[in-house]
Write a protein that holds these residues in place. Structure first.
Motif, mmCIF file in Angstrom:
data_model
loop_
_atom_site.group_PDB
_atom_site.id
_atom_site.type_symbol
_atom_site.label_atom_id
_atom_site.label_comp_id
_atom_site.label_asym_id
_atom_site.label_seq_id
_atom_site.Cartn_x
_atom_site.Cartn_y
_atom_site.Cartn_z
ATOM 1 N N LEU A 171 -7.417 -2.298 1.684
ATOM 2 C CA LEU A 171 -7.528 -2.932 3.005
ATOM 3 C C LEU A 171 -8.847 -3.694 3.127
ATOM 4 N N ASP A 172 -9.921 -3.124 2.577
ATOM 5 C CA ASP A 172 -11.225 -3.817 2.581
ATOM 6 C C ASP A 172 -11.149 -5.128 1.809
ATOM 7 N N ASP A 187 -2.085 1.493 8.529
ATOM 8 C CA ASP A 187 -2.727 0.400 7.776
ATOM 9 C C ASP A 187 -2.697 -0.887 8.595
ATOM 10 N N THR A 239 0.820 -1.222 0.000
ATOM 11 C CA THR A 239 0.000 0.000 0.000
ATOM 12 C C THR A 239 0.849 1.265 0.000
ATOM 13 N N PRO A 258 -4.914 7.750 0.429
ATOM 14 C CA PRO A 258 -5.694 7.112 1.502
ATOM 15 C C PRO A 258 -6.962 6.411 1.028
ATOM 16 N N VAL A 259 -7.617 6.940 -0.006
ATOM 17 C CA VAL A 259 -8.867 6.330 -0.492
ATOM 18 C C VAL A 259 -8.580 4.966 -1.113
ATOM 19 N N ARG A 297 -5.907 3.141 -0.578
ATOM 20 C CA ARG A 297 -5.424 2.243 0.477
ATOM 21 C C ARG A 297 -6.590 1.621 1.229
ATOM 22 N N ASP A 298 -7.599 2.430 1.509
ATOM 23 C CA ASP A 298 -8.769 1.936 2.230
ATOM 24 C C ASP A 298 -9.503 0.853 1.448
ATOM 25 N N GLU A 299 -9.653 1.073 0.133
ATOM 26 C CA GLU A 299 -10.304 0.063 -0.720
ATOM 27 C C GLU A 299 -9.528 -1.250 -0.687
ATOM 28 N N LYS A 305 -5.145 -0.801 11.399
ATOM 29 C CA LYS A 305 -6.537 -0.998 10.975
ATOM 30 C C LYS A 305 -6.925 -2.468 10.862
#
Length: 285
Positions: A168-169, A191, A156, A161-162, A164-166, A194
């Motif tokens: 991580l999901d 990360d 990542t 950040p957007v 990275r969030d996708e 989380k």
């Protein structure tokens, strides 16, 4: 049957000016293990040894309960590095043709589903992709043959950040199967904070700790006090302290107990990054 998808015991590798020193840890089934440490601490070396890209000097690596044989277990492993290794002239369709020939368990339906979910065009050349799109494609490819183990080395880093969030999901989706696990090496501690279940800190080639993430986040704390007050704190009550110009900060393992004992001092929560910096920098401010 082994309860660990990776088991590393007393792993050693000597380079000129660097020693990976008797590294031991586990990556249990059904768990995400975060692997943190500053650049040059030994994260990538450890991963390359696990993947048999480097030859170990000593120690034992077991994958899925068997002595390390990456060739026989490659179907079960998905790997993502911080750079996309696909040639710029290819498109997502070309990659599918290549990888469906490499992996018997390749799932074209799953691959297409991921491409749609992340808006990755099938016919556009990879050379025209943004870094985020390239990383998404790398991760999709690592997951489309339905591995039991994902090994991520800075997967990542350099992403916004957007995105990275996708991503991580996506990793959390992957973990719905309790046979699966992830070894996630990253210097982006937020990360790891989380999504990880366990956290391993490596520093100068040695494992500093291997702890459940929740213990680190909920139990560790930073006790702050003046220099005079510091003399009243028992050394048994903190792990490491560091001095600033005006005050002293102590990393404590049990913040509730310390808060109760030292009522006239300030207790702050500790992030994973705080904890890492305390251990790496030691007493240095």
């Amino acid at each position: 049957m082994s309860q660990n998808n990776i088991s590393v015991q007393d792993l050693c590798k000597q380079f000129d000016g660097f020693l990976l020193d008797h590294v031991s840890f586990q990556v249990p089934k059904g768990r995400i293990v975060g692997f943190i440490g500053e650049n040059g601490a030994g994260k990538s070396t450890t991963i390359n040894l696990i993947l048999d890209e480097l030859k170990k000097d000593n120690g034992q690596i077991r994958l899925f309960g068997a002595e390390n044989t990456v060739v026989s277990t490659k179907e079960k492993i998905g790997v993502v590095f911080d750079e996309c290794n696909f040639h710029d002239v290819f498109n997502a369709r070309d990659i599918e043709k290549i990888l469906s020939g490499v992996y018997q368990s390749w799932d074209t339906g799953l691959y297409r589903q991921y491409l749609n979910k992340f808006n990755i065009p099938e016919k556009k050349q990879i050379g025209s992709f943004s870094k985020g799109m390239k990383m998404k494609l790398s991760i999709i490819c690592a997951m489309a043959h339905k591995p039991k183990l994902l090994i991520l080395d800075e997967a990542t880093s350099g992403l916004d950040p957007v995105v990275r969030d996708e991503i991580l999901d996506l990793f959390l989706d992957f973990m719905q199967d309790e046979e699966c696990s992830i070894l996630f090496s990253s210097h982006i501690t937020s990360d790891i904070q989380k999504i990880a279940d366990y956290v391993i800190l490596i520093h100068q080639g040695k494992i500093i700790f291997e702890e459940p993430k929740d213990d680190l986040i909920y139990n560790f704390g930073i006790l702050k006090c003046g220099k005079e007050q510091f003399t009243s704190i028992s050394p048994d009550d903190y792990i490491i302290h560091r001095k600033t110009n005006m005050s002293v900060e102590c990393l404590v393992r049990n913040k509730e107990a310390a808060k109760h004992k030292y009522k006239n001092m300030v207790m702050d929560n500790a992030t994973l990054e705080d904890i890492m910096l305390f251990y790496i920098k030691g007493g240095a401010a």
